[in-house]
Design a protein around this motif. Structure first.
Motif, PDB file in Angstrom:
ATOM      1  N   THR A 121       7.966  11.163   2.521  1.00  0.00           N
ATOM      2  CA  THR A 121       9.154  10.615   3.175  1.00  0.00           C
ATOM      3  C   THR A 121       8.752   9.323   3.872  1.00  0.00           C
ATOM      4  OG1 THR A 121      11.017  11.111   4.639  1.00  0.00           O
ATOM      5  CG2 THR A 121       8.845  11.808   5.385  1.00  0.00           C
ATOM      6  N   THR A 122       9.745   8.574   4.319  1.00  0.00           N
ATOM      7  CA  THR A 122       9.465   7.331   5.025  1.00  0.00           C
ATOM      8  C   THR A 122      10.645   6.967   5.916  1.00  0.00           C
ATOM      9  OG1 THR A 122       8.877   4.977   4.791  1.00  0.00           O
ATOM     10  CG2 THR A 122      10.392   5.880   3.179  1.00  0.00           C
ATOM     11  N   THR A 153       0.824  -1.201   0.000  1.00  0.00           N
ATOM     12  CA  THR A 153       0.000   0.000   0.000  1.00  0.00           C
ATOM     13  C   THR A 153       0.859   1.253   0.000  1.00  0.00           C
ATOM     14  OG1 THR A 153      -1.538  -1.261   1.367  1.00  0.00           O
ATOM     15  CG2 THR A 153      -1.975   1.086   1.127  1.00  0.00           C
ATOM     16  N   ILE A 154       2.042   1.178   0.604  1.00  0.00           N
ATOM     17  CA  ILE A 154       2.941   2.333   0.644  1.00  0.00           C
ATOM     18  C   ILE A 154       3.345   2.727  -0.767  1.00  0.00           C
ATOM     19  CG2 ILE A 154       5.201   3.149   1.414  1.00  0.00           C
ATOM     20  CD1 ILE A 154       4.899   1.304   3.847  1.00  0.00           C
ATOM     21  N   PHE A 192      11.966   9.789  -1.650  1.00  0.00           N
ATOM     22  CA  PHE A 192      11.657  10.148  -0.268  1.00  0.00           C
ATOM     23  C   PHE A 192      12.579  11.283   0.161  1.00  0.00           C
ATOM     24  CE2 PHE A 192      10.538   5.514  -0.355  1.00  0.00           C
ATOM     25  CZ  PHE A 192       9.160   5.707  -0.278  1.00  0.00           C
ATOM     26  N   GLN A 193      11.986  12.358   0.640  1.00  0.00           N
ATOM     27  CA  GLN A 193      12.762  13.544   0.988  1.00  0.00           C
ATOM     28  C   GLN A 193      12.260  14.114   2.312  1.00  0.00           C
ATOM     29  OE1 GLN A 193      11.342  16.897  -1.700  1.00  0.00           O
ATOM     30  NE2 GLN A 193      10.604  15.130  -2.836  1.00  0.00           N
ATOM     31  N   HIS A 246       4.393  11.519   5.712  1.00  0.00           N
ATOM     32  CA  HIS A 246       5.106  10.301   6.081  1.00  0.00           C
ATOM     33  C   HIS A 246       4.320   9.080   5.606  1.00  0.00           C
ATOM     34  CE1 HIS A 246       8.112  12.130   8.861  1.00  0.00           C
ATOM     35  NE2 HIS A 246       7.201  13.077   8.888  1.00  0.00           N
ATOM     36  N   LEU A 247       4.984   8.210   4.866  1.00  0.00           N
ATOM     37  CA  LEU A 247       4.399   6.930   4.453  1.00  0.00           C
ATOM     38  C   LEU A 247       5.129   5.834   5.208  1.00  0.00           C
ATOM     39  CD1 LEU A 247       4.183   7.310   0.559  1.00  0.00           C
ATOM     40  CD2 LEU A 247       2.459   7.871   2.261  1.00  0.00           C
ATOM     41  N   THR A 248       4.416   5.016   5.931  1.00  0.00           N
ATOM     42  CA  THR A 248       5.120   4.056   6.774  1.00  0.00           C
ATOM     43  C   THR A 248       4.275   2.843   7.106  1.00  0.00           C
ATOM     44  OG1 THR A 248       6.223   3.809   8.930  1.00  0.00           O
ATOM     45  CG2 THR A 248       4.359   5.309   8.840  1.00  0.00           C
ATOM     46  N   SER A 249       4.969   1.762   7.397  1.00  0.00           N
ATOM     47  CA  SER A 249       4.302   0.591   7.953  1.00  0.00           C
ATOM     48  C   SER A 249       4.096   0.828   9.447  1.00  0.00           C
ATOM     49  CB  SER A 249       5.160  -0.660   7.744  1.00  0.00           C
ATOM     50  OG  SER A 249       6.380  -0.549   8.459  1.00  0.00           O
ATOM     51  N   VAL A 250       3.154   0.115  10.032  1.00  0.00           N
ATOM     52  CA  VAL A 250       2.877   0.274  11.457  1.00  0.00           C
ATOM     53  C   VAL A 250       4.119  -0.046  12.283  1.00  0.00           C
ATOM     54  CG1 VAL A 250       1.436  -0.468  13.384  1.00  0.00           C
ATOM     55  CG2 VAL A 250       0.461  -0.306  11.102  1.00  0.00           C
ATOM     56  N   HIS A 251       4.795  -1.132  11.939  1.00  0.00           N
ATOM     57  CA  HIS A 251       5.936  -1.577  12.736  1.00  0.00           C
ATOM     58  C   HIS A 251       7.041  -0.521  12.781  1.00  0.00           C
ATOM     59  CE1 HIS A 251       3.891  -5.410  11.959  1.00  0.00           C
ATOM     60  NE2 HIS A 251       4.454  -5.823  13.079  1.00  0.00           N
ATOM     61  N   ARG A 252       7.222   0.224  11.704  1.00  0.00           N
ATOM     62  CA  ARG A 252       8.273   1.235  11.668  1.00  0.00           C
ATOM     63  C   ARG A 252       7.828   2.555  12.287  1.00  0.00           C
ATOM     64  NH1 ARG A 252      13.309   0.629  11.454  1.00  0.00           N
ATOM     65  NH2 ARG A 252      13.665   2.468  10.169  1.00  0.00           N
ATOM     66  N   TYR A 253       6.531   2.726  12.510  1.00  0.00           N
ATOM     67  CA  TYR A 253       6.029   3.986  13.054  1.00  0.00           C
ATOM     68  C   TYR A 253       5.714   3.883  14.541  1.00  0.00           C
ATOM     69  CZ  TYR A 253       4.368   8.734  12.131  1.00  0.00           C
ATOM     70  OH  TYR A 253       4.236  10.096  12.098  1.00  0.00           O
ATOM     71  N   LYS A 254       5.958   2.728  15.111  1.00  0.00           N
ATOM     72  CA  LYS A 254       5.706   2.549  16.535  1.00  0.00           C
ATOM     73  C   LYS A 254       6.572   3.511  17.335  1.00  0.00           C
ATOM     74  CE  LYS A 254       5.659  -1.066  20.029  1.00  0.00           C
ATOM     75  NZ  LYS A 254       6.171  -2.391  20.396  1.00  0.00           N
ATOM     76  N   GLY A 255       5.940   4.268  18.241  1.00  0.00           N
ATOM     77  CA  GLY A 255       6.654   5.258  19.017  1.00  0.00           C
ATOM     78  C   GLY A 255       6.664   6.634  18.377  1.00  0.00           C
TER      79      GLY A 255
END
Length: 360
Positions: A191-192, A175-176, A283-284, A291-300
């Motif tokens: 960005t990501t 989806t990203i 990505f810049q 921000h485009l991200t998976s849940v696991h990478r956006y935790k916190g």
């Protein structure tokens, strides 16, 4: 000799190494610990009765089962260290409306999980609440939009408040890529935090494309044929195979990024040049990017406005992004992790949750 991070965690226990010991330990995110990591931190503490350890964790954010995290890590480590338990129910991030949205999302999701696993003790997501402070921000009521309205919603917020941060959070990586194509097409910077992980996950797709750009088109069918063989000829079971679903997710992501890269009129596809383009051009960090991200990478992490990608159109059907059917039905443990993944996504916003889903 190559030593992985996992080796560094395991070898001290396996070899009985004598380690420097400390009197005080503070360990965060203990819901992500496995048995070996728990043993490691305890072996780093003095054992004369003067040791003090503070453990912080949230069972509702236990989303690292794929990395070996133990579902009972919070309880087991707390008991092993003889800790006194205190509740952690307040969210010092989300507004009142974000908290309300998260609780409603999780109420509906937990009800679905309990229909599948009625006796399993799922975490109490309803405990989530905002601080009881009169001045705590109210925020903006949850909004639900169709994927077709995503770009206009982002543009509207950027016009009204150019400094507001926005993030799009997805359970699936594919989806990203699809969303990245859509935003770049409309001139919205992105960005990501995932670029290295993204490139690593699609390396096999890139290699297949470079080797034979025509055979590359048949990758989905090839992966399905392999999954059918693994399932003993049962196509339905093959389509629910976790390895196959992961491969299809990576193919979707790889295809989206390659199509964007092809617009640069590249005649000779080189993986190294493609990787540079992804990191340095696609990505810049300038222009307050989305921000485009998976849940696991956006935790916190957090953003003022968070778009939770629940579903998108896919050919003649609707593709669900969260609460993946094969994992919800696999076991109560995998169903619980799916709930926790959704919970993490639903609690990243500071001002508003925006749910992106195909209208029924």
């Amino acid at each position: 000799c190559v030593m992985a991070f996992a080796d560094q965690i395991w070898l001290p226990s396996a070899l009985g190494l004598e380690l420097n010991r400390f009197q005080i330990g503070f360990i965060d995110e203990i819901q992500d610990l496995n048995l070996t990591k728990g043993h490691l931190y305890r072996s780093l503490l003095v054992n004369d009765g003067t040791e003090t350890v503070v453990l912080v964790g949230d069972t509702r954010q236990g989303i690292m089962g794929w990395a070996g995290a133990d579902k009972q890590a919070v309880r087991d480590n707390a008991e092993a260290s003889n800790c006194i338990a205190y509740p952690m129910t307040y969210s010092w991030r989300g507004s009142l409306e974000v908290v309300k949205s998260a609780k409603q999302i999780m109420l509906e999701a937990t009800d679905d999980a309990r229909k599948l696993w009625p006796v399993h003790p799922f975490p109490t997501f309803s405990d989530h609440q905002a601080p009881m402070i009169d001045t705590w921000p109210v925020g903006i009521r949850e909004e639900r939009i169709d994927p077709e309205d995503l770009v206009s919603q982002i543009q509207s917020i950027r016009q009204e408040n150019p400094n507001a941060t926005q993030a799009i959070v997805s359970r699936l990586k594919g989806t990203i890529g699809i969303t990245a194509r859509l935003l770049v097409k409309h001139g919205i910077p992105i960005t990501t935090p995932d670029s290295d992980e993204i490139l690593k996950s699609i390396k096999w797709v890139l290699e297949a494309y470079k080797t034979n750009q025509w055979a590359w088109q048949t990758l989905p069918q090839k992966c399905l044929d392999e999954a059918v063989r693994r399932a003993g000829g049962d196509k339905r079971s093959a389509e629910a195979d976790e390895r196959y679903i992961k491969q299809m997710d990576e193919i979707d992501l790889g295809r989206s990024l390659i199509r964007m890269y092809q617009r640069n009129a590249v005649s000779d596809f080189k993986i190294t040049e493609f990787n540079k383009w992804v990191k340095n051009e696609l990505f810049q960090d300038s222009g307050n990017p989305v921000h485009l991200t998976s849940v696991h990478r956006y935790k916190g992490a957090e953003a003022d406005y968070v778009y939770v990608m629940r579903s998108i159109p896919s050919e003649d059907s609707v593709k669900q992004i969260f609460l993946l059917k094969h994992l919800m039905e696999k076991s109560p443990q995998t169903a619980q992790e799916e709930l926790c993944i959704l919970y993490v996504a639903a609690t990243r916003a500071k001002i508003q949750n925006i749910i992106v889903e195909v209208a029924e």
